[in-house]
Design an enzyme around this catalytic site. Structure first.
Site, PDB file in Angstrom:
ATOM      1  CB  SER A  39      40.411  45.791  41.261  1.00 33.25           C
ATOM      2  OG  SER A  39      40.692  44.683  40.453  1.00 33.25           O
ATOM      3  CG  HIS A 144      45.535  46.493  37.814  1.00 30.88           C
ATOM      4  ND1 HIS A 144      45.123  45.335  37.192  1.00 30.88           N
ATOM      5  CD2 HIS A 144      45.214  46.344  39.120  1.00 30.88           C
ATOM      6  CE1 HIS A 144      44.568  44.531  38.087  1.00 30.88           C
ATOM      7  NE2 HIS A 144      44.607  45.111  39.263  1.00 30.88           N
ATOM      8  CD  GLN A 153      41.481  45.753  37.100  1.00 33.81           C
ATOM      9  OE1 GLN A 153      41.047  46.315  38.083  1.00 33.81           O
ATOM     10  NE2 GLN A 153      41.544  44.438  37.013  1.00 33.81           N
ATOM     11  CD  GLU A 154      43.098  42.791  34.264  1.00 30.15           C
ATOM     12  OE1 GLU A 154      43.114  41.714  33.663  1.00 30.15           O
ATOM     13  OE2 GLU A 154      42.953  42.887  35.496  1.00 30.15           O
ATOM     14  CD  GLU A 197      46.724  42.040  36.387  1.00 29.28           C
ATOM     15  OE1 GLU A 197      46.187  41.983  35.266  1.00 29.28           O
ATOM     16  OE2 GLU A 197      46.179  41.630  37.412  1.00 29.28           O
ATOM     17  CG  ASP A 233      39.070  42.248  34.504  1.00 26.63           C
ATOM     18  OD1 ASP A 233      37.892  42.627  34.738  1.00 26.63           O
ATOM     19  OD2 ASP A 233      39.842  41.861  35.395  1.00 26.63           O
ATOM     20  CD  GLU A 278      38.415  38.950  34.791  1.00 25.76           C
ATOM     21  OE1 GLU A 278      39.148  38.448  33.899  1.00 25.76           O
ATOM     22  OE2 GLU A 278      38.856  39.240  35.916  1.00 25.76           O
ATOM     23  CG  ASP A 305      37.935  38.703  39.331  1.00 28.53           C
ATOM     24  OD1 ASP A 305      37.994  38.052  40.376  1.00 28.53           O
ATOM     25  OD2 ASP A 305      38.815  39.544  39.023  1.00 28.53           O
ATOM     26  CE  LYS A 330      41.764  37.479  40.107  1.00 32.22           C
ATOM     27  NZ  LYS A 330      41.154  38.832  40.288  1.00 32.22           N
ATOM     28  CG  HIS A 358      47.830  37.150  36.932  1.00 32.79           C
ATOM     29  ND1 HIS A 358      48.742  37.872  36.205  1.00 32.79           N
ATOM     30  CD2 HIS A 358      46.606  37.605  36.518  1.00 32.79           C
ATOM     31  CE1 HIS A 358      48.112  38.725  35.412  1.00 32.79           C
ATOM     32  NE2 HIS A 358      46.821  38.572  35.578  1.00 32.79           N
ATOM     33  NE  ARG A 359      43.607  38.724  43.143  1.00 31.82           N
ATOM     34  CZ  ARG A 359      42.619  38.933  44.023  1.00 31.82           C
ATOM     35  NH1 ARG A 359      42.287  37.968  44.876  1.00 31.82           N
ATOM     36  NH2 ARG A 359      41.940  40.060  44.050  1.00 31.82           N
ATOM     37  CB  SER A 360      47.136  43.427  40.251  1.00 31.51           C
ATOM     38  OG  SER A 360      46.533  43.610  41.509  1.00 31.51           O
ATOM     39  CE  LYS A 381      42.680  38.821  33.807  1.00 30.41           C
ATOM     40  NZ  LYS A 381      41.738  39.449  34.753  1.00 30.41           N
TER      41      LYS A 381
HETATM   42  P1  PGA Z   1      43.382  42.213  41.343  1.00 35.99           P
HETATM   43  O1  PGA Z   1      42.682  42.305  39.944  1.00 35.99           O
HETATM   44  O2  PGA Z   1      44.324  41.075  41.368  1.00 35.99           O
HETATM   45  O3  PGA Z   1      44.017  43.543  41.487  1.00 35.99           O
HETATM   46  O4  PGA Z   1      42.230  42.040  42.310  1.00 35.99           O
HETATM   47  C1  PGA Z   1      42.861  41.440  38.907  1.00 35.99           C
HETATM   48  C2  PGA Z   1      41.552  41.254  38.247  1.00 35.99           C
HETATM   49  O5  PGA Z   1      40.604  42.037  38.477  1.00 35.99           O
HETATM   50  O6  PGA Z   1      41.388  40.303  37.508  1.00 35.99           O
HETATM   51 ZN    ZN Z   2      39.185  40.758  37.180  1.00 36.96          ZN
END
Ligand code: PGA
Ligand code: ZN
Length: 413
Positions: A39, A144, A153-154, A197, A233, A278, A305, A330, A358-360, A381
């Protein structure tokens, strides 16, 4: 002095190819790999040019070696400038921001190694004093997880009451286990599947997931005596419909305009005592971020983000407009360690809480654990479970052990 650079294609946690770089100096060695997002923010640097890793793998080692061999690994800023010059585009679309970031991190690690220092001490100066709190990922939805998972998403947790990193990571895992039991109790068909994740990927509505997340936090807090707070998030850009100008919650069949979204998120923060949210608003909508921050910024971290993409210029615009009070960091969103550090600094001097992330799509590369410690970021994170996630968490445990035994740190390195 850099003597050799090797670039290879390796696997990431989604089974996609990514780049790993080795940097060899006469008395040091550094290795780093690039992560990748699912994302992603539209204003991130380009991860790889068209053709992906395969499109550049043949030539990129020669191109970079030609410029960097002979340079001093500790001149990180200069090396980052050279990398940007080699690419030659403003968004790193020629050799890819994932290429530059892997080289940048590997160079830093090689420089640290040549001083016999761990990266966190090389970058952080004298012994840093603080280990970040780990933001752990419990339930995955959106980009994800599969289609039946929540739109948000999270669903995350932060063990704010933990007194050390070991207690923190094990508390997160206790919540993760509790959540599984609760999902299973609600859905007998749940197979234990996880998202990208390492959070569970259940067939739940957003509301049901929120209830399970927050009741699990409360129970584990009571049982362990370690206070755990719920966080989110939303990755709201992912379910923003730009034609209808609405946030589309497909699980509930509800659409919300920006004003309704601000109120909805503010209600969630109040109802569930969220500590951190987030991307509650889509990227690009500084005004929506500012409105929510005005309403909720005193009781909750409002973190950007996709909207800031670790870019100091874009963050400056956010600061100017009072959009958010926290920022995700990131390195591969901006492409070099120096630029990443600039953004962390700008955030800190303006009261935005930097959250190294991190990233996914990840590898067992543990560099971000060192960055979070070196730059004294209060939160990292990096998931709760999964080999590529625990690589960072276990590194933090080692770092904390060293920091509490300075003599051991000197002997060991
Ligand atoms: P991504 O997403 O690493 O898939 O871009 C992680 C996030 O949105 O924090
Ligand atoms: Zn994010």
């Amino acid at each position: 002095v850099i003597e050799d650079i090797r670039v290879r294609k390796i696997l990431d946690s989604r089974g996609n190819p990514t780049l790993e770089v080795d940097v060899i100096t006469w008395n040091g060695f550094g290795r780093a790999a690039a992560p990748s997002g699912a994302s992603t923010g539209v204003r991130e640097v380009v991860s790889f040019p068209t053709g992906g890793v395969d499109g550049i793998i043949e030539e990129v080692e020669d191109i970079i070696s030609a410029e960097l061999i002979g340079m001093d690994a500790e001149d990180l800023q200069e090396i980052d400038l050279v990398l940007k010059e080699i690419d030659g585009t403003p968004n790193l679309s020629a050799i890819g921001g994932n290429t530059t970031v892997a080289v940048s991190m590997a160079v830093a690690k090689a420089a640290a190694a040549s001083y016999n220092l761990p990266l966190y001490r090389f970058l952080g100066g004298n012994m840093p004093s603080q280990i970040p709190f780990p933001l752990g990922n419990m339930i995955n939805g959106g980009a994800h997880a599969g289609r039946n998972a929540p739109d948000i998403q999270e669903f995350l947790v932060l063990p704010v009451g933990a007194s050390n990193i070991t207690e923190a990571v094990f508390t997160n895992v206790a919540v993760h286990k509790r959540i599984r039991e609760k999902i299973q109790a609600k859905d007998a068909l749940f197979t234990g599947g996880k998202g990208d994740e390492g959070g569970w990927a259940p067939n739940l509505t957003n509301q049901e997931a929120l209830e399970i997340q927050t009741s699990s936090c409360a129970e584990v807090s009571d049982e362990t005596g370690v206070l755990v707070k719920p966080c989110l998030d939303m990755a709201a850009s992912e379910f923003w419909d730009s034609d209808a100008e609405k946030y589309v919650y497909s699980k509930e069949g509800v659409k919300r305009n920006t004003g309704e979204q601000v109120d909805y998120v503010n209600d969630i923060i109040d109802t569930y005592k969220m500590f951190y949210v987030e991307d509650p608003i889509r990227e690009g909508d500084f005004q929506g971020f500012a409105d929510l921050t005005q309403k909720a910024g005193k009781k909750c971290l409002i973190c950007g983000d996709d909207i800031f993409v670790t870019n100091a210029e874009i963050l400056a615009e956010g600061i100017e407009k009072s959009a958010g009070n926290s920022i995700i960091i990131k390195p591969n969103q901006i492409g070099t360690l120096s630029d990443t550090y600039n953004t962390v600094n700008l955030a800190r001097t303006n009261g935005y809480v930097p959250v190294v992330s991190h990233r996914s799509g990840e590898t067992p590369d543990e560099t971000i654990a060192h960055l979070a410690v070196a730059w004294s970021c209060p939160i990292i994170k990096t998931g709760a479970l999964g080999g590529e996630r625990i690589a960072k968490l276990n590194e933090l445990i080692r770092i904390e052990e060293e920091m509490s035994n300075p003599e051991m740190a000197d002997i060991k390195w």
